[in-house]
Design a protein around this motif. Structure first.
Motif, PDB file in Angstrom:
ATOM      1  N   ILE A  30      32.409  42.009  40.882  1.00 11.15           N
ATOM      2  CA  ILE A  30      33.705  41.990  41.573  1.00 11.15           C
ATOM      3  C   ILE A  30      34.842  42.186  40.570  1.00 11.15           C
ATOM      4  O   ILE A  30      35.761  42.981  40.792  1.00 11.15           O
ATOM      5  CB  ILE A  30      33.860  40.662  42.335  1.00 11.15           C
ATOM      6  CG1 ILE A  30      32.835  40.580  43.468  1.00 11.15           C
ATOM      7  CG2 ILE A  30      35.277  40.506  42.878  1.00 11.15           C
ATOM      8  CD1 ILE A  30      32.648  39.183  44.033  1.00 11.15           C
ATOM      9  N   ALA A  31      34.764  41.468  39.446  1.00  7.60           N
ATOM     10  CA  ALA A  31      35.807  41.594  38.424  1.00  7.60           C
ATOM     11  C   ALA A  31      35.797  42.982  37.803  1.00  7.60           C
ATOM     12  O   ALA A  31      36.860  43.543  37.495  1.00  7.60           O
ATOM     13  CB  ALA A  31      35.608  40.529  37.352  1.00  7.60           C
ATOM     14  N   ALA A  32      34.605  43.563  37.593  1.00  2.20           N
ATOM     15  CA  ALA A  32      34.519  44.911  37.020  1.00  2.20           C
ATOM     16  C   ALA A  32      35.220  45.927  37.906  1.00  2.20           C
ATOM     17  O   ALA A  32      35.771  46.921  37.417  1.00  2.20           O
ATOM     18  CB  ALA A  32      33.060  45.303  36.816  1.00  2.20           C
ATOM     19  N   ALA A  33      35.225  45.683  39.223  1.00  5.52           N
ATOM     20  CA  ALA A  33      35.887  46.593  40.158  1.00  5.52           C
ATOM     21  C   ALA A  33      37.389  46.326  40.257  1.00  5.52           C
ATOM     22  O   ALA A  33      38.061  46.936  41.105  1.00  5.52           O
ATOM     23  CB  ALA A  33      35.247  46.468  41.532  1.00  5.52           C
ATOM     24  N   GLY A  34      37.910  45.433  39.419  1.00  4.97           N
ATOM     25  CA  GLY A  34      39.346  45.175  39.398  1.00  4.97           C
ATOM     26  C   GLY A  34      39.816  44.160  40.417  1.00  4.97           C
ATOM     27  O   GLY A  34      41.020  44.025  40.650  1.00  4.97           O
ATOM     28  N   GLN A  35      38.881  43.433  41.023  1.00 11.29           N
ATOM     29  CA  GLN A  35      39.256  42.422  42.007  1.00 11.29           C
ATOM     30  C   GLN A  35      39.069  41.028  41.426  1.00 11.29           C
ATOM     31  O   GLN A  35      38.285  40.818  40.499  1.00 11.29           O
ATOM     32  CB  GLN A  35      38.420  42.581  43.280  1.00 11.29           C
ATOM     33  CG  GLN A  35      38.599  43.927  43.967  1.00 11.29           C
ATOM     34  CD  GLN A  35      37.860  44.018  45.286  1.00 11.29           C
ATOM     35  OE1 GLN A  35      37.654  43.002  45.957  1.00 11.29           O
ATOM     36  NE2 GLN A  35      37.472  45.224  45.662  1.00 11.29           N
TER      37      GLN A  35
END
Length: 906
Positions: free
Chosen positions: A150-155
């Motif tokens: 999720i964090a890798a996708a910018g969220q």
């Protein structure tokens, strides 16, 4: 039909008819959008270009529909055409056949994907749909990986909630019941998830994950001494927060010492290598500072290549799958290689294409093409890999707060306490990096520094405006800086004086004449002999050029006087940069001109990434000084920090200084052509490799073309940074016997293909016996022919059996194709029929009993006397009367029988 204009050939005889192509075109398995550019190349030369006007199509079959026109020259007939979709090589090729029109569907992959690409959004939507009421996704372990995705996708994973439960609160609330107190990998994985969520791993739900992980460190390795995976992930967890300055190098050395001879690693010490753990090891070693060009990494990448299959994926647990693909892609990203590069293409496929092929219709990723297993886990692995984000690392700078005096404040006293607080919840503060400047002078040496605060007491400040700058970094190297100013209304001593003052109230002094912009008064820190009594930092007004002068440095003017002022100001009309170079930022004039320093002082420039020319490697920026005597720029040994965007050098005198970037265009040279082995059997593989070097400064792409017997057989496209080298390898199968030439560029080599020599192979024929019958004790001769039907010499053991009992063994040596007759002599002591056998051949023979034997006389001996004969009987007298009677009786009897016979006939 509309066609593109053809290039004008240099020689009329080179003119050929064009070849046309049309068909479908996809990028990452989806229809390519309108405006996609398709380029055709022959030997790296562009021979055709088409810009799509319909999604997923480049041209069509209808008579007047435009197509991709490939216009080559005569010498290119029969050569390979490569196709490039938006700059990425397509998976398909064709042969240049002028005058033909062909349908050829093209597919290509793009990397990295963006968070808005449909494959990523579908994967994220799938994870959203399977999130449970407690906030978790697929259990505790999978939730940690999902948080990273999720964090890798910018969220922000904290915003992924069901009701009031987020995935991060799930990890926080369920830690105590799910974390194994004796398993280092549980804590390592959790730290990475916490960092991804920008939470504090030193206090997450009341647990200090960092201290717990550090407790696993023993004997210069992490966790279980028989395992390696806890060492890989230990490095990744510690480097994500800048922790373990000496632990990380020690664990790195331990991992390197356990590399297998094939270049790979297992998850256990001494275990068989596998692709997923080798990929994790590569990522960890690079995070720990190992150069991607080191032999350790090169060997590991070679092992990974050996595990790649024709579908483009990598094999683990006997099958290509999402998990190993994702880890390998992360490893390639960490070493600066693209999974779309030619060296990672096999069977016309690459890792990205294979990974995308495993995405199901609902957005989830299957474990393998045939098995949908742990889809939440596999999807969490795939998202960071597709985005090129690898594993989390803290990139947030510290926070600086609670400044005193407040910005813009007015202070009535000329003795002021200046302070600031700072904090960093993820990596923590590196207090050794805290700095405070007052009016452009570094006064850190006289300040009080802690892990949360820096404080400096300035006395005898002059009336007027004073500026303050505080800088600090966290353990990951992220820097924060805050500047402010305040007003002093009371008069006092010179600005920036150190110490707490005390004693009699100083006599007010007149306000000094303002110094020119960029000029700093350093007289308070310099003795009359020019020696600095305290460390001083002087910077330009824009803060991008900083001089650091240590205590004890001797600084003199050109006339030999002690320095009292230093100027750091941009030049209005600087000298031009050298040919094929660019100035990064500004040229600064350091004054007074000709001032000298012993030992040299440190000059540091800050630069912006946006000013670095595209394709220039930041690590090759240099600081240069203008030498007026020779009228040119002289480069200085420089140290670049590409994370902090700074470059430093030691300088011993003042002049004009700047940062230079060399901008020579990419230029590729080839060397060290290797053909191994030089001789192979038919169908065996020859490896051909060459070293490609970019002698320029800018990065660029180069197509390495392999020719065998002057025909193009394979091509690989590589991208190299300026000054970088890479070994490119091809595998060639020897299909026909003879000597074959190999060429890459101007480099030539050869290899020889021979028919394989068959190993020695033996057969037995023509088993005979002579004579077929013999007497007891007589010799029978058995013979057979042994032939070596192979090409190579060999030894053969011949076993003779009589009635299945082994009686004699012979060993012979025969050259390839040779034969030899082998004989055995056999005697039997008992009469009978016997069967002789050699291998699968058998033959009977008969042994008969011998007649009685008369002892032979001995030559020359006297004969033995015979025994005496018995006495002769007396001579008998003939009795004629008796004889006559017998004869008469016989006659009478004969007559009697004759009469009887006659009567029976009646």
């Amino acid at each position: 039909m509309a066609v593109l204009p053809l290039p004008v050939p240099a020689v009329a005889s080179d003119i050929t008819l064009p070849e046309e192509f049309y068909g479908d075109v996809t990028i990452n398995n989806l229809s390519a959008p309108v405006g996609t550019t398709v380029v055709a190349r022959i030997d790296s030369t562009e021979r055709g270009r088409f810009v799509t006007t319909e999604a997923g199509k480049y041209g069509g079959a209808a008579t007047f529909t435009p197509r991709l026109v490939v216009a080559g020259v005569q010498k290119e007939v029969g050569k390979i055409i490569t196709f490039w979709v938006n700059g990425v090589r397509a998976n398909q090729t064709a042969v240049y056949e002028p005058g033909q029109s062909k349908q050829l569907n093209l597919s290509a992959q793009a990397y990295p994907l963006g968070a808005g690409d449909i494959q990523v959004t579908k994967a994220l939507n799938y994870l959203r749909q399977v999130q449970q009421a407690d906030g978790g996704i697929g259990g505790f372990v999978t939730s940690a990986w999902a948080a990273m995705a999720i964090a890798a996708a910018g969220q922000d994973p904290n915003t992924w909630t069901v009701g009031n439960k987020s995935i991060i609160s799930y990890l926080r609330d369920n830690a105590s019941s799910n974390l194994d107190q004796n398993k280092a990998t549980d804590w390592e994985r959790s730290i990475l998830a916490i960092v991804a969520a920008c939470e504090n791993p030193r206090d997450f739900g009341g647990i200090n994950y960092v201290d717990k992980l550090l407790s696993f460190y023993q004997n210069k390795q992490m966790g279980d001494a028989t395992l390696l995976n806890d060492d890989f992930w230990g490095i990744l967890a510690l480097t994500s927060i800048g922790e373990g300055s000496q632990i990380v190098p020690n664990v790195k050395s331990f991992i390197i010492s356990k590399q297998n001879s094939d270049g790979g690693w297992s998850w256990t010490v001494g275990g068989n290598s596998d692709a997923d753990n080798t990929a994790a090891a590569i990522t960890a070693l690079v995070a720990a500072g190992e150069s991607p060009a080191s032999q350790v990494i090169v060997k590991a990448l070679t092992y990974l290549k050996s595990q790649q299959q024709n579908d483009g994926g990598f094999v683990s647990e006997g099958v290509t799958n999402t998990a190993v693909d994702s880890w390998v892609i992360n490893a390639l990203t960490s070493v600066g290689q693209s999974p779309l590069a030619e060296e990672w293409r096999k069977g016309g496929n690459n890792p990205i294409g294979h990974l995308l092929s495993l995405q199901d219709t609902d957005g989830a990723f299957k474990w393998s093409a045939a098995q949908r297993s742990n889809p939440q886990w596999m999807t969490a692995y795939a998202i960071p890999a597709l985005l090129g984000k690898s594993y989390p690392r803290d990139t947030s700078p510290p926070t600086i707060s609670s400044i005193t005096p407040a910005s813009g404040a007015t202070v009535a006293s000329n003795s002021v306490v200046i302070s600031a607080s700072y904090s960093d919840k993820t990596a923590g503060i590196d207090q050794t990096t805290a700095r405070i400047q007052l009016d452009g002078i570094d006064v850190t040496a006289s300040a009080t520094v802690s892990a949360s605060n820096i404080s400096y007491t300035a006395s005898t400040l002059t009336s007027g405006t004073h500026s303050v700058t505080v800088t600090v970094r966290d353990r990951c190297g992220n820097q924060a800086s805050r500047s402010w100013s305040f007003q002093v209304t009371a008069s006092g001593g010179s600005g920036g004086g150190g110490g707490s003052g005390g004693g009699a109230t100083p006599t007010p002094t007149p306000t000094p004449t303002p110094l020119p912009p960029g000029t700093i008064n350093v007289s308070h820190a310099v003795r009359s002999d020019g020696v600095f009594t305290q460390g001083v930092s002087v910077q330009s007004q824009d803060g991008k050029c900083i001089l650091s002068i240590n205590t004890g440095t001797k600084g003199l003017t050109a006339s030999g006087q002690a320095l009292s002022q230093i100027t750091v100001a941009p030049m209005t009309s600087p000298p031009p940069p050298p040919t094929q170079s660019s100035v990064i930022g500004l040229v600064y004039n350091l004054g007074p001109d000709g001032a000298s320093f012993d030992p040299p002082i440190t000059l540091t420039f800050s630069y912006s990434d946006s000013l670095v020319p595209q394709g220039v490697d930041e690590k090759k920026l240099v600081i240069a000084t203008w030498d007026t005597a020779v009228g040119k720029w002289l480069e200085l040994p420089s140290t670049v920090d590409p994370v902090a965007n700074t470059i430093s050098a030691r300088v011993s005198h003042f002049s004009a200084y700047t940062t230079l970037a060399h901008t020579r265009p990419a230029n590729f040279t080839l060397a060290n052509l290797s053909v191994s082995p030089p001789e192979v059997n038919v169908k065996e593989v020859v490896n051909v490799s060459v070293q490609v070097t970019n002698d320029g400064d800018l990065s660029g792409s180069y197509e390495v073309i392999l020719k065998v017997d002057n025909a193009v057989t394979q091509t690989k496209n590589i991208t190299l940074a300026g000054g970088a080298s890479q070994t490119v390898s091809f595998n060639v199968t020897g299909d026909t016997t003879g000597t074959h030439s190999v060429g890459i560029g101007t480099l030539q080599g050869s290899f020889k293909v021979i028919m394989p020599q068959l190993p020695a192979a033996f057969s037995i024929r023509s088993l005979t016996v002579h004579p077929p019958e013999a007497k007891v004790g007589e010799s029978v001769t058995l013979s057979a022919i042994v032939a070596n039907t192979g090409d190579l010499a060999g030894n053969y053991k011949i076993v003779l059996k009589i009635d299945n009992l082994e009686v004699e063994t012979r060993e012979i040596a025969l050259a390839g194709g040779a034969s030899q007759q082998v004989t055995f002599a056999v005697t039997r002591e008992n009469p009978g029929t016997y069967t002789a056998s050699v291998d699968n051949l058998s033959i009977p023979f008969v042994v008969r009993a011998a007649p009685p034997q008369i002892p032979p006389s001995t030559p020359g001996a006297s004969p033995s006397p015979l025994p005496p004969l018995p006495p002769s009987p007396p001579a008998a007298q003939t009795n004629w009367i008796v004889i006559g009677g017998i004869i008469g009786g016989v006659i009478v009897l004969g007559l009697f029988i004759f009469v009887i016979v006659l009567r029976r006939r009646d």
